[in-house]
Each structure stands twice: as structure tokens, then as C-alpha cells.
Design a protein around this motif. Structure first.
Motif: not given
Length: 409
Positions: A190-202, A258-273
Motif C-alpha cells: 500500500q505504501y509503494l502504490a501510494n508513493t506512485y499515485a500521490s505524485r500523479n494528480p490525475d 498527448k504524450l508530453p503531458s503524460f511524461w509531465k504527470d508521471n516523471k516525479d512518480s517514476l523517479i520516486e518509485y
């Protein structure tokens, strides 16, 4: 700093054609990309196992560029590369990806591989027999898991916005009577899933606007829908690797603009995970002669796995744990269990889990492990098993909620 390797299921180090004559490629980023270094955990991202789910594939290509171009310039990325060996497979199903001719948001011909098998229903299952023919892509990934000591992973998909965590399948012993299926490490998942999701607003607010049971962008896989033969359950049970599934887009195959917006939304999550591979405790197990011991069971006393987690050929172990106090039980055949108390600090330090080497007071066997969990058969393991963790036992509140649904739905 990085190395590009194709994986084949046919012969070791011989790269043979796939179903549709396309290789699976893995790029390894780290200070020692060609081989494992003791104390450096192995991490992996895999995308596009459903060929029509294209966003994850593109994100991982962006991630590769981001890592290699910021090494030496960005202290955070440099430290991450110094301390982690990162494996990135942008496409597990390149044949399926190429089969998509007229992209659609919901269904495309390229979901399956060229033999028309869903690769995320193709792995051995711990809860029921999965007798579908094992596909070359699946066999290759299973062999890959046996060659590395993977600690943490994520599997990138599309068609929803949620981080899903194991189990995907289950039995009453794992909590299915309560519409869930939990691992002994449910708090960590649950912690791992939250780590990713919490940094992706959508993802956190479920922007797909579909009626789901998602809470803050995460869900237990079985609670969403049961799935037999999935890759994340296989990773956790047989490869000692914690894996979650990331659904990253409402539309499986969106327009390229649409791809640039996906990178913007997921970059921080990918690194933090990736950083989370450094939580918990790690170390090596030695006998009284300071000889490293392989194939030794090392597990937390109250959260044992149905396939025991064992040291690798270097005597290493890695246990992902949240801050707190634990008793680690080390078991060598022919000897009584050896107990070690550890306290995980509130925050990992300098991209490293707590380091705890274990010196046993006797001389042990130093035979190297030949494959991941060789004593754990690839057949249903959870049949007739009693609840294996306190996490699977329902609270009174959950019991009352379940009873309410049964009586009034």
C-alpha cells in the motif's frame, strides 16, 4: 553507465527470434550495468506487455533519456544511479505493438502477442492451475528473473488510472471472502502504490471519470477484479521481487500530441518509485568462518512467504520494510533458526536500506543457489492454507461492511 541487452528464451546469451522476429530489449542503467555488485539493489520497469497499451512504452523511453542525460549534472539522479542498478524493458510485447493499425482507446488487435495470448494471463499461478501454453515472451521474463536479484519492480499498463498491488488472484486464506487478497507485506505494498499515485494528480483523483472502487489512486488487484496468471503475483511469489501494476492512461493508445503531458504527470512518480528499492534492510549472511551462505531463508518472523525468501549466490538478502522494529529469522538446513532484532529508522539514508550483515555461530553450507527458490514448485501453492498473515484477517468493521452488502445489496 548503461548497457543494452536483448533477452531470448532459447539459449543463454544467444539472441534468437521471437514469435514475430522481434527481440525484447532491456537497457540497464547503473555504475556496473553488465553485472551485479554486492549491496546494490536491482530494480526494473517493464511496459507494453499488452501491445496496444502504448503510454508506458513511451514513458520508459523518456525515462531512459532523462536518466542518462542528467547523470553527473543532477545530484539526485547521480546518487540514484550510483546506488541502484536500474533495468528498463520498454516493450514486453513488441509484436503486439506493431500489430496496432487503427489505434483505439479501448480495444485493439495488438493487446495479445502474435500467438493471440494475453501475456498478463500467461504466468504460473499460485492459487489455481494455469495450463495455457507458456509463450516465448513469458519464458524469457521468467528466465530473466532467475538471473538477477530483483528487489522492486513496476509493470506499466493503460486503460485506467490506478496503482494496483498484489495479489491479483487469491483464496480464502488471503482474504477473498472479504473481496480482497492480501500478501504478508500488505503495508509495504500500500505504501509503494501510494508513493506512485500521490505524485500523479490525475491518478490520485481518478480523472478517467469511471465508477471504480479506487481510493486515492490505489487498489488491491483482487478487489478490482480477479486475474489468473498475472506477472505481478509471479514476481512476488517466485522471484522475491515486489511488483505493482501501474495503469497510466484512460485511453490505451492516445494521440501522439498527448504524450508530453503524460511524461509531465508521471516523471516525479517514476523517479520516486525507483528510490523505494532502498527502504527496509539488506545485508549478507555468513557462517562462523565468514563464508557467505547462499540459499539461506531470511524472513521477518511474522510475515513469512509461501515460497521462502532466500539469500542469493553472494549470500545477500533484501527485505522491503517500513520503519519499525522487526525480528528477522534466518534458517539454515540442519540448524535451529537464528533470530536477529532490527529497527528500521524513519528515513533511509543516502539511498541505502539499513545494512545488517548476519554472522551465524556455526559452519554452514556454501552451495550456490542454482535458480530462484528451487524448492518452491510452480503449481498452486495456496490451496487449503490457513490465513498466512495478520493482514489477511478481517477487522470487525470490515466484517460488518461485508455483512451489510450481503444482506442489502
Amino acid at each position: 553507465m548503461w548497457d543494452l541487452v536483448p533477452w531470448s528464451p532459447v539459449r543463454d546469451r544467444t539472441w534468437a527470434p521471437w514469435v514475430g522476429s522481434r527481440n525484447l530489449w532491456v537497457l540497464v542503467v547503473g555504475r556496473s550495468p553488465k553485472e551485479h555488485r554486492i549491496g546494490i539493489p536491482e530494480f526494473k520497469y517493464v511496459a507494453n506487455m499488452h501491445g496496444d497499451e502504448a503510454v508506458g512504452r513511451e514513458l520508459l523511453l523518456h525515462l531512459i533519456e532523462y536518466l542518462v542525460t542528467r547523470d553527473g549534472r543532477d545530484p539526485e539522479i547521480t546518487n540514484l544511479i550510483n546506488s541502484t542498478r536500474i533495468h528498463i524493458m520498454p516493450s514486453m510485447n513488441p509484436d503486439g505493438f506493431e500489430a496496432v493499425i487503427k489505434p483505439d482507446c479501448f480495444y485493439n488487435e495488438g493487446r495479445d502477442n502474435s500467438n493471440f495470448y494475453d501475456l498478463n494471463r500467461n504466468f504460473p499461478d499460485a492459487f489455481e492451475f494455469n495450463e495455457v501454453p507458456r509463450q516465448p515472451e513469458t519464458v524469457a521474463v521468467m528466465k530473466w528473473l532467475n538471473t538477477e536479484t530483483f528487489v522492486l519492480s513496476a509493470n506499466l499498463h493503460g486503460g485506467a488510472l490506478v496503482a494496483s498491488y498484489p495479489f491479483d488472484n487469491g483464496v480464502p486464506a488471503t482474504g477473498t471472502l472479504y473481496s480482497r487478497s492480501l500478501t504478508p507485506d500488505d503495508d509495504v505494498f500500500q505504501y509503494l502504490a501510494n508513493t506512485y499515485a500521490s505524485r500523479n494528480p490525475d491518478m490520485k483523483r481518478n480523472s478517467c471519470r469511471i465508477k471504480t472502487g479506487f481510493s486515492n489512486g490505489i487498489i488491491n488487484g483482487y478487489s478490482w477484479y480477479p486475474l489468473k496468471g498475472g506477472m505481478q503475483d509471479y514476481n512476488y511469489i517466485w522471484a522475491q521481487c515486489f511488483e505493482i501494476t501501474l495503469e497510466l492512461s484512460c485511453c490505451k493508445y492516445p494521440r501522439k500530441e498527448k504524450l508530453p503531458s503524460f511524461w509531465k504527470d508521471n516523471k516525479d512518480s517514476l523517479i520516486e518509485y525507483i528510490k523505494q528499492v532502498h527502504i527496509g534492510v539488506k545485508g549478507r549472511v555468513f557462517d562462523q568462518n565468514e563464508t557467505p551462505l547462499s540459499n539461506v531463508t531470511v524472513e521477518v518472523q511474522d510475515r513469512k512467504h509461501i515460497c521462502p525468501y532466500r539469500t542469493n549466490k553472494f549470500g545477500e538478502y533484501y527485505l522491503l520494510l517500513l520503519p519499525g522494529s522487526y525480528v528477522i529469522e534466518v534458517t539454515v538446513p540442519g540448524h535451529d533458526p537464528h533470530l536477529i532484532e532490527v529497527t528500521i529508522p524513519p528515513k533511509s539514508h543516502n539511498f541505502s536500506a539499513l545494512k545488517k550483515d548476519i554472522l551465524l555461530p556455526f559452519r554452514g553450507q556454501s552451495d550456490h543457489i542454482s535458480e530462484s527458490n528451487p524448492l518452491c514448485p510452480r503449481i498452486p501453492l495456496y490451496r487449503e492454507l490457513e490465513g498466512h498473515s495478520a493482514a489477511t484477517k478481517p477487522s470487525l468493521f470490515l466484517f460488518l461492511v461485508t455483512l451489510f452488502h450481503i444482506l442489502f445489496k
